[in-house]
Design a protein around this motif. Structure first.
Motif, short mmCIF file in Angstrom:
data_model
loop_
_atom_site.label_atom_id
_atom_site.label_comp_id
_atom_site.label_asym_id
_atom_site.label_seq_id
_atom_site.Cartn_x
_atom_site.Cartn_y
_atom_site.Cartn_z
N GLU A 1 9.28 -9.54 30.91
CA GLU A 1 9.07 -10.87 30.31
C GLU A 1 7.58 -11.24 30.36
O GLU A 1 7.01 -11.72 29.38
CB GLU A 1 9.90 -11.91 31.04
CG GLU A 1 9.76 -13.31 30.50
CD GLU A 1 10.59 -14.31 31.30
OE1 GLU A 1 10.22 -15.50 31.29
OE2 GLU A 1 11.58 -13.92 31.94
N LEU A 2 6.95 -11.01 31.50
CA LEU A 2 5.52 -11.31 31.64
C LEU A 2 4.67 -10.49 30.67
O LEU A 2 3.67 -10.97 30.16
CB LEU A 2 5.05 -11.04 33.08
CG LEU A 2 5.46 -12.04 34.15
CD1 LEU A 2 5.07 -11.53 35.52
CD2 LEU A 2 4.89 -13.40 33.88
N ALA A 3 5.09 -9.26 30.43
CA ALA A 3 4.34 -8.37 29.53
C ALA A 3 4.59 -8.70 28.07
O ALA A 3 3.98 -8.09 27.19
CB ALA A 3 4.71 -6.91 29.82
N ALA B 1 12.04 -6.07 37.51
CA ALA B 1 11.75 -5.31 36.29
C ALA B 1 11.93 -6.20 35.06
O ALA B 1 11.10 -6.18 34.14
CB ALA B 1 12.63 -4.07 36.20
N ALA B 2 12.98 -6.99 35.04
CA ALA B 2 13.22 -7.90 33.91
C ALA B 2 12.13 -8.96 33.84
O ALA B 2 11.64 -9.28 32.76
CB ALA B 2 14.59 -8.54 34.05
#
Length: 144
Positions: free
Chosen positions: A140-142, A135-136
């Motif tokens: 970060e990717l988003a 989820a983290a």
């Protein structure tokens, strides 16, 4: 292509499909199906960013102003949006959420989180830990 590029491309493919399927399942956990996903998105944007003009809402939602006008009219008709005069521009209005809209968003969130919580309970603690890390990374990717 290098092996790393192929592995990354395969991961991108698998992750894209998994996220799409997951998103579809999560969206299906609806409380009120008379409110469309487009409507919920507009309401969620107002919840997240606060009151704004219809043009600003259209820009946040990445739709053309005429499309947003139809959404605004529908949401107003359902009693989910309020219009107030713009504080500095008499030609504009500011859109805000009504009490029923706040309640709807809270209920929608609770329904989705209840479904997801139930599904997470089915997983081992190790898999839940992996998802916590994932989820983290996804945030970060988003760009979050």
């Amino acid at each position: 292509m290098t092996r790393t590029t192929l592995d990354t491309a395969a991961l991108a493919h698998d992750l894209r499909l998994a996220v799409m399927r997951f998103s579809r399942r999560l969206r299906n956990q609806r409380v009120d199906t008379s409110v469309t996903l487009t409507h919920l998105s507009a309401l969620s944007t107002l919840k997240r960013h606060g009151p704004m003009s219809p043009g600003e809402l259209a820009a946040h939602e990445r739709v053309q102003p005429p499309s947003m006008t139809r959404v605004v009219v529908a949401l107003e008709g359902m009693g989910l949006l309020s219009r107030t005069p713009h504080p500095t521009d008499g030609r504009q209005v500011v859109l805000g959420l009504t009490g029923p809209a706040e309640e709807l968003l809270a209920a929608e969130g609770r329904a989705r989180e209840a479904w997801l919580s139930g599904r997470l309970q089915e997983l081992s603690p190790e898999k839940r830990a992996v998802l916590r890390d994932a989820a983290a990374i996804m945030d970060e990717l988003a760009g979050g």
